[in-house]
Design a protein around this motif. Structure first.
Motif, PDB file in Angstrom:
ATOM      1  N   LEU A 224      21.462   9.114  -9.548  1.00 29.36           N
ATOM      2  CA  LEU A 224      21.857   8.676  -9.020  1.00 29.36           C
ATOM      3  C   LEU A 224      21.422   7.505  -8.437  1.00 29.36           C
ATOM      4  CD1 LEU A 224      23.524  11.724  -7.030  1.00 29.36           C
ATOM      5  CD2 LEU A 224      24.293  10.462  -8.777  1.00 29.36           C
ATOM      6  N   ASP A 225      20.673   7.140  -7.762  1.00 31.04           N
ATOM      7  CA  ASP A 225      20.204   6.165  -7.236  1.00 31.04           C
ATOM      8  C   ASP A 225      20.443   4.967  -8.234  1.00 31.04           C
ATOM      9  OD1 ASP A 225      19.684   3.594  -5.178  1.00 31.04           O
ATOM     10  OD2 ASP A 225      17.306   4.758  -5.543  1.00 31.04           O
ATOM     11  N   ASP A 226      19.702   5.168  -9.631  1.00 33.08           N
ATOM     12  CA  ASP A 226      19.511   4.181 -10.492  1.00 33.08           C
ATOM     13  C   ASP A 226      21.466   3.991 -11.358  1.00 33.08           C
ATOM     14  OD1 ASP A 226      17.597   3.877 -10.391  1.00 33.08           O
ATOM     15  OD2 ASP A 226      17.381   5.377 -12.553  1.00 33.08           O
ATOM     16  N   ARG A 227      21.955   4.945 -10.492  1.00 38.03           N
ATOM     17  CA  ARG A 227      23.796   5.047 -10.878  1.00 38.03           C
ATOM     18  C   ARG A 227      24.190   3.696 -10.570  1.00 38.03           C
ATOM     19  NH1 ARG A 227      22.391   6.565 -15.339  1.00 38.03           N
ATOM     20  NH2 ARG A 227      23.341   8.610 -16.428  1.00 38.03           N
TER      21      ARG A 227
ATOM     22  N   PRO B 212      30.666  10.191  -9.851  1.00 34.69           N
ATOM     23  CA  PRO B 212      30.767  10.417 -10.344  1.00 34.69           C
ATOM     24  C   PRO B 212      30.251  11.818 -10.497  1.00 34.69           C
ATOM     25  CG  PRO B 212      31.512   9.313 -12.640  1.00 34.69           C
ATOM     26  CD  PRO B 212      30.800   8.599 -11.224  1.00 34.69           C
ATOM     27  N   TYR B 213      29.892  12.675  -9.456  1.00 30.95           N
ATOM     28  CA  TYR B 213      28.833  14.057 -10.276  1.00 30.95           C
ATOM     29  C   TYR B 213      29.217  14.398 -10.480  1.00 30.95           C
ATOM     30  CZ  TYR B 213      24.720  16.639  -8.559  1.00 30.95           C
ATOM     31  OH  TYR B 213      22.807  16.604  -9.500  1.00 30.95           O
ATOM     32  N   MET B 214      29.295  13.970 -12.083  1.00 29.48           N
ATOM     33  CA  MET B 214      29.443  14.676 -13.543  1.00 29.48           C
ATOM     34  C   MET B 214      28.892  14.691 -14.907  1.00 29.48           C
ATOM     35  SD  MET B 214      33.683  14.546 -12.543  1.00 29.48           S
ATOM     36  CE  MET B 214      34.800  14.973 -11.070  1.00 29.48           C
ATOM     37  N   LEU B 215      28.537  15.642 -15.450  1.00 37.26           N
ATOM     38  CA  LEU B 215      28.129  16.072 -16.039  1.00 37.26           C
ATOM     39  C   LEU B 215      28.693  14.640 -17.410  1.00 37.26           C
ATOM     40  CD1 LEU B 215      26.107  19.482 -16.564  1.00 37.26           C
ATOM     41  CD2 LEU B 215      25.084  17.066 -16.219  1.00 37.26           C
ATOM     42  N   GLY B 216      29.457  15.451 -18.041  1.00 36.73           N
ATOM     43  CA  GLY B 216      29.924  14.158 -18.994  1.00 36.73           C
ATOM     44  C   GLY B 216      30.959  14.080 -18.314  1.00 36.73           C
ATOM     45  N   ASP B 217      32.039  12.739 -19.585  1.00 31.51           N
ATOM     46  CA  ASP B 217      32.664  12.091 -19.350  1.00 31.51           C
ATOM     47  C   ASP B 217      34.199  12.436 -19.903  1.00 31.51           C
ATOM     48  OD1 ASP B 217      34.399   9.490 -18.731  1.00 31.51           O
ATOM     49  OD2 ASP B 217      32.257   8.425 -19.745  1.00 31.51           O
ATOM     50  N   GLY B 218      34.468  13.319 -18.847  1.00 31.83           N
ATOM     51  CA  GLY B 218      35.668  13.810 -19.332  1.00 31.83           C
ATOM     52  C   GLY B 218      37.337  13.257 -18.587  1.00 31.83           C
ATOM     53  N   VAL B 219      38.227  14.057 -18.585  1.00 33.76           N
ATOM     54  CA  VAL B 219      39.145  14.288 -16.958  1.00 33.76           C
ATOM     55  C   VAL B 219      39.372  13.190 -16.091  1.00 33.76           C
ATOM     56  CG1 VAL B 219      41.486  15.215 -17.314  1.00 33.76           C
ATOM     57  CG2 VAL B 219      40.131  15.615 -19.344  1.00 33.76           C
TER      58      VAL B 219
ATOM     59  N   VAL C 141      30.364   6.208  -2.468  1.00 32.75           N
ATOM     60  CA  VAL C 141      31.472   8.240  -2.080  1.00 32.75           C
ATOM     61  C   VAL C 141      30.724   8.902  -3.544  1.00 32.75           C
ATOM     62  CG1 VAL C 141      34.181   8.292  -2.510  1.00 32.75           C
ATOM     63  CG2 VAL C 141      33.387   6.366  -1.608  1.00 32.75           C
ATOM     64  N   LEU C 142      30.244   9.434  -3.022  1.00 31.96           N
ATOM     65  CA  LEU C 142      29.404  10.483  -4.452  1.00 31.96           C
ATOM     66  C   LEU C 142      31.228  11.069  -4.212  1.00 31.96           C
ATOM     67  CD1 LEU C 142      27.282  11.361  -5.993  1.00 31.96           C
ATOM     68  CD2 LEU C 142      26.771  13.026  -3.973  1.00 31.96           C
ATOM     69  N   CYS C 143      31.217  11.784  -5.205  1.00 30.71           N
ATOM     70  CA  CYS C 143      32.368  12.863  -5.688  1.00 30.71           C
ATOM     71  C   CYS C 143      32.350  13.807  -6.976  1.00 30.71           C
ATOM     72  CB  CYS C 143      33.717  11.282  -6.601  1.00 30.71           C
ATOM     73  SG  CYS C 143      34.947  12.330  -6.827  1.00 30.71           S
ATOM     74  N   GLY C 144      32.179  14.816  -6.034  1.00 30.58           N
ATOM     75  CA  GLY C 144      32.087  16.396  -6.653  1.00 30.58           C
ATOM     76  C   GLY C 144      34.172  16.745  -7.375  1.00 30.58           C
TER      77      GLY C 144
ATOM     78  N   GLY D 287      30.509   4.595 -10.614  1.00 31.20           N
ATOM     79  CA  GLY D 287      29.494   4.714 -11.663  1.00 31.20           C
ATOM     80  C   GLY D 287      29.728   4.889 -12.746  1.00 31.20           C
ATOM     81  N   ASP D 288      28.912   5.779 -13.742  1.00 27.29           N
ATOM     82  CA  ASP D 288      28.493   6.650 -14.917  1.00 27.29           C
ATOM     83  C   ASP D 288      28.225   8.251 -14.360  1.00 27.29           C
ATOM     84  OD1 ASP D 288      29.327   5.098 -16.932  1.00 27.29           O
ATOM     85  OD2 ASP D 288      27.707   4.198 -16.923  1.00 27.29           O
ATOM     86  N   PRO D 289      28.756   9.258 -15.157  1.00 34.66           N
ATOM     87  CA  PRO D 289      28.387  10.690 -14.516  1.00 34.66           C
ATOM     88  C   PRO D 289      26.672  10.204 -14.960  1.00 34.66           C
ATOM     89  CG  PRO D 289      29.604  10.458 -16.819  1.00 34.66           C
ATOM     90  CD  PRO D 289      29.407   9.004 -16.344  1.00 34.66           C
ATOM     91  N   LEU D 290      26.573  11.532 -14.792  1.00 32.38           N
ATOM     92  CA  LEU D 290      25.351  11.851 -15.582  1.00 32.38           C
ATOM     93  C   LEU D 290      25.081  11.220 -16.642  1.00 32.38           C
ATOM     94  CD1 LEU D 290      24.204  14.766 -12.986  1.00 32.38           C
ATOM     95  CD2 LEU D 290      24.281  12.942 -12.485  1.00 32.38           C
ATOM     96  N   GLY D 291      25.848  12.443 -17.663  1.00 27.71           N
ATOM     97  CA  GLY D 291      24.752  11.860 -19.245  1.00 27.71           C
ATOM     98  C   GLY D 291      23.572  12.912 -19.813  1.00 27.71           C
TER      99      GLY D 291
END
Length: 407
Positions: A122-125, A207-214, A145-148, A238-242
């Protein structure tokens, strides 16, 4: 061979099943398969991917495919937090697979959870977003802002806040706030509005999520709207975790915990095990099981739209037989076998009959729960199984003198 002289377990006889949620977006499903392939290279043993819903193979199908080739399967969750899927749906699928494959050892791992590698990721994101911001703008004051996703499980929501605090500690961010894109509060627009009152130079929304979705796209939209509304703040998502390698570090740790039977779950704050204000109705293993079965059936009964691979024929009823220690000693295995035999012999019965862990009625068993009816039978013997099948399962007539309780 005695236990003392048994041969040690070897990796050659083990496979890993990486369980993702599943999505109608094939790109998201491919991400799970990509992680499975990378984890296979990391662990040097077979790793297959499976899905809870919306994609194939399902967990039971994947385990059935592995059963002829290995003696042990370790289930690893590709879930960020421990909500209903981790606490209910995967354990139910694993328990059903154990009953279908008695010679196969299946160990169930934990979710990704809170891990130092994820905090570093997350720090790198954040750093990547800062590097792309306008170089002419002052960015000394950076808020994150960390969004789950948001969950109906307070334990999972609490972990988002914990992760936000860990990201804040020891770093030079002016603040790190936890928020959610759905289900619970605070929601993302409200949080961004509150952050703006402190007038930071920059706001990075992760976005605290794995993939890039809806949901990640929705987060981007809300961030753009905020950036337009507050010209004195520069905001960017930022980007999700990927498929970052640090995810493999966490998955490797969760695999090792599972195969050594050292999984540690947050039972003290689990709404299914302790009473929490506002969640009293969820307390109790039986309700967790009912929720899992209802969720399973709700997907199974949908009309087949766009060849949805999750759709399948759901049984009319699900019968759970407690085979925990006390009920087993009172004859539960014989009741289970007789129920299955009577159901096979019946031309009317449309039911799935499986083992269950403790239903919380120790001493009143053997216990049998019939869903979705919410009828529990207690104090049974094998002869009672025929009556339950012929009356309740065949004709929807409850066997009143055997009823222990109803939900």
């Amino acid at each position: 061979m005695s236990e003392a002289t048994a041969a040690p377990e070897t990796l050659d006889d083990e496979a890993v099943l990486l369980v993702g949620h599943g999505s109608r977006r094939e790109k998201s499903n491919e991400q799970v398969r990509e992680l499975a392939g990378a984890l296979e290279s990391r662990l040097r043993l077979p790793v297959d991917a499976a899905f809870l819903e919306l994609a194939s193979p399902a967990i039971d199908e994947a385990i059935a495919g592995l059963a002829p080739t290995v003696s042990r399967v370790t289930v690893v969750h590709l879930s960020l937090f421990a909500a209903s899927h981790v606490k209910n749906d995967v354990p139910l699928a694993v328990q059903q697979a154990r009953s279908r494959h008695p010679d196969l050892t299946i160990r169930n791992g934990a979710h990704l959870g809170i891990h130092p590698a994820l905090v570093d990721l997350l720090d790198d994101r954040v750093a990547a977003v800062e590097a792309e911001m306008d170089a002419d703008r002052e960015t000394d004051d950076v808020a994150v802002v960390l969004c789950g996703r948001g969950s109906s499980d307070p334990d999972a929501n609490a972990d988002v806040h914990k992760l936000a605090r860990l990201l804040y500690e020891g770093r030079e961010f002016s603040r790190v706030d936890a928020t959610f894109i759905g289900v619970t509060e605070p929601d993302l627009p409200t949080t961004l509005h509150d952050v703006a009152k402190h007038r930071p130079d920059t706001v990075v929304v992760l976005p605290y999520m794995l993939g890039d979705g809806v949901l990640t796209e929705r987060i981007r939209e809300r961030t753009r709207e905020f950036d337009d509304e507050y010209p004195y703040v520069s905001a960017a998502p930022g980007d999700p975790l990927g498929t970052d390698d640090r995810l493999l570090d966490v998955l490797g740790d969760r695999w090792q915990e599972a195969r050594t039977e050292s999984v540690d779950m947050s039972c003290d704050t689990c709404k299914y095990k302790v009473e929490l204000d506002g969640y009293e109705e969820d307390t109790g293993g039986a309700r967790a099981m009912l929720r899992a079965l209802t969720h399973q059936a709700s997907h199974a009964d949908r009309e087949n739209v766009d060849d949805d691979p999750h759709v399948h024929d759901a049984p009319e009823k699900h019968v759970a037989v407690c085979t925990n220690q006390t009920c087993a000693a009172d004859g539960a295995p014989a009741v289970l076998e007789r129920l299955r035999q009577a159901a096979r012999d019946s031309e009317e019965c449309d039911a799935r009959i499986t083992r269950s862990s403790c239903l919380g009625r120790c001493g009143d068993g053997p216990m049998v729960a019939v869903y979705p009816d919410g009828v529990w039978y207690g104090g049974l013997d094998s002869a009672d199984a025929d009556r339950i099948v012929s009356s309740h399962l065949d004709r929807d007539r409850i066997v009143g003198d055997l009823v222990d309780q109803t939900l």
